[in-house]
Design a protein around this motif. Structure first.
Motif, short mmCIF file in Angstrom:
data_model
loop_
_atom_site.label_atom_id
_atom_site.label_comp_id
_atom_site.label_asym_id
_atom_site.label_seq_id
_atom_site.Cartn_x
_atom_site.Cartn_y
_atom_site.Cartn_z
N UNK A 132 -30.33 33.45 -34.66
CA UNK A 132 -29.15 32.85 -34.02
C UNK A 132 -28.80 33.59 -32.73
N UNK A 133 -28.89 34.91 -32.77
CA UNK A 133 -28.55 35.70 -31.59
C UNK A 133 -29.56 35.50 -30.47
N UNK A 134 -30.85 35.49 -30.81
CA UNK A 134 -31.88 35.38 -29.79
C UNK A 134 -32.08 33.96 -29.27
N UNK A 135 -31.89 32.98 -30.14
CA UNK A 135 -32.06 31.60 -29.73
C UNK A 135 -30.76 30.98 -29.24
N UNK A 136 -29.65 31.72 -29.40
CA UNK A 136 -28.33 31.24 -28.98
C UNK A 136 -27.99 29.90 -29.65
N UNK A 137 -28.14 29.87 -30.97
CA UNK A 137 -27.86 28.65 -31.71
C UNK A 137 -26.88 28.93 -32.83
N UNK A 138 -26.28 27.88 -33.38
CA UNK A 138 -25.30 28.00 -34.45
C UNK A 138 -26.00 27.96 -35.81
N UNK A 139 -25.24 28.24 -36.85
CA UNK A 139 -25.79 28.14 -38.20
C UNK A 139 -26.28 26.73 -38.50
N UNK A 140 -25.52 25.74 -38.05
CA UNK A 140 -25.90 24.35 -38.29
C UNK A 140 -27.24 24.03 -37.63
N UNK A 141 -27.41 24.47 -36.39
CA UNK A 141 -28.66 24.22 -35.66
C UNK A 141 -29.82 24.97 -36.30
N UNK A 142 -29.57 26.20 -36.73
CA UNK A 142 -30.62 26.99 -37.36
C UNK A 142 -31.05 26.34 -38.68
N UNK A 150 -26.95 24.41 -44.49
CA UNK A 150 -26.10 25.34 -43.75
C UNK A 150 -25.47 26.36 -44.70
N UNK A 151 -25.14 25.91 -45.92
CA UNK A 151 -24.54 26.84 -46.88
C UNK A 151 -25.54 27.93 -47.28
N UNK A 152 -26.84 27.58 -47.35
CA UNK A 152 -27.86 28.58 -47.67
C UNK A 152 -27.88 29.68 -46.60
N UNK A 153 -27.83 29.25 -45.34
CA UNK A 153 -27.81 30.21 -44.23
C UNK A 153 -26.54 31.06 -44.30
N UNK A 154 -25.39 30.40 -44.46
CA UNK A 154 -24.10 31.10 -44.46
C UNK A 154 -24.00 32.11 -45.60
N UNK A 271 -19.04 33.45 -35.59
CA UNK A 271 -19.70 32.40 -36.36
C UNK A 271 -18.69 31.34 -36.83
N UNK A 272 -17.55 31.80 -37.33
CA UNK A 272 -16.52 30.89 -37.83
C UNK A 272 -15.92 30.07 -36.68
N UNK A 273 -15.69 30.72 -35.54
CA UNK A 273 -15.15 30.00 -34.38
C UNK A 273 -16.10 28.93 -33.88
#
Length: 278
Positions: A132-142, A150-154, A271-273
């Motif tokens: 997420x940090x390197x690709x600049x993406x959100x949990x949903x996108x990842x 998304x819940x698995x990631x979170x 992440x929450x924001x």
């Protein structure tokens, strides 16, 4: 990089067909470096020895995947086979060399381990956080790119909020991911490590720990105990907790109410924001 990569790797991994432009080469092991994006920190030494013995007898059955990096090569997929080949005394190893970016290399390395279930929950969480940090993406996108919920990631990333020693216990396998998630439910976060030590000493399973955490959270002065929560409010809390991957509390009075979302670090707040802005 194609979206939804985790749902179809299309000849990325050994054993799949190669493109017409590709071929298997024999590469000097001295010119190969390990993948700096390798999410796995712990390698089973006994498994490496067993694989090394197999290589001595049968050779490398599946080529590893490399990318050219200056005058050397970098492992994309197959570090365990590479380690075993070196242990077996091989001077060369069969490999397919592919032209990949840093982002692709990182993503493929994580996908390989996820597909083979080789990562500990903490290694998996760190891998998601790094992506997420390197690709600049959100949990949903990842989640979409890896073919995960998304819940698995979170739920995995939440584990990074645990104290370092507790994360190490999970890395070593002495505590499970279920233990870690339950410990995060303690209202007094300073109790997490002492309770984790208690779990290890008494050999508590997750269900027993859940009962202990519930009791500790309820162990407050009688006048501060909350009234039994409305079933609909509790359901909304549960839905929000799954969405945000953290503790959410809804309180309601006669004329107003509030929603409290818990976070454990600056990264967790960001992440929450992001989720609130989606």
């Amino acid at each position: 990089m194609a979206k939804g990569l985790g749902k179809g790797l299309s000849a990325l991994f050994p054993g799949e067909s190669l493109s017409k432009a590709e071929s298997v080469e024999n590469i000097n092991v001295k010119s190969i470096k390990v993948n700096p994006y390798q999410p796995r920190k712990i390698f089973d030494e006994n498994a490496i020895i067993e694989l090394s013995n197999s290589i001595k007898e049968h050779g490398i059955l599946q080529p590893i995947i490399l990318r050219k990096k200056g005058m050397t090569y970098e492992i994309v997929v197959g570090e365990r086979r590479f380690r075993a080949a070196k242990l077996a005394g091989l001077k060369e190893i069969s490999a397919v060399v592919r032209n990949l970016t840093d982002e692709e290399t990182m993503e493929f390395a994580i996908l390989e381990n996820l597909q083979r279930e080789d990562l500990t929950p903490i290694e998996e969480a760190e891998a998601y956080q790094n992506l997420m940090e390197n690709l600049k993406i959100t949990q949903e996108q990842l989640a979409f790119r890896l073919g995960k919920s998304r819940s698995h990631i979170a739920n995995h990333i939440r584990l990074l909020s645990l104290p370092e020693k507790v994360r190490l216990y999970i890395m070593e396998g002495t505590l499970s991911m279920g233990h870690g998630r339950t410990l995060l439910g303690l209202q007094k976060k300073e109790q997490i490590f002492p309770v984790a030590e208690h779990v290890l000493k008494e050999g508590l399973n997750v269900r027993q720990l859940e009962k202990l955490v519930q009791k500790m959270n309820e162990d407050v002065p009688r006048e501060t105990k909350a009234k039994k929560k409305d079933i609909f409010i509790a359901e909304h809390e549960s839905n929000l907790r799954d969405y945000f991957g953290t503790s959410v509390t809804i309180s309601k009075s006669k004329n107003k109410g509030k929603i409290e979302i818990e976070f454990f670090s600056e990264e967790d707040l960001e992440r929450i924001l992001e989720l609130l802005n989606e």
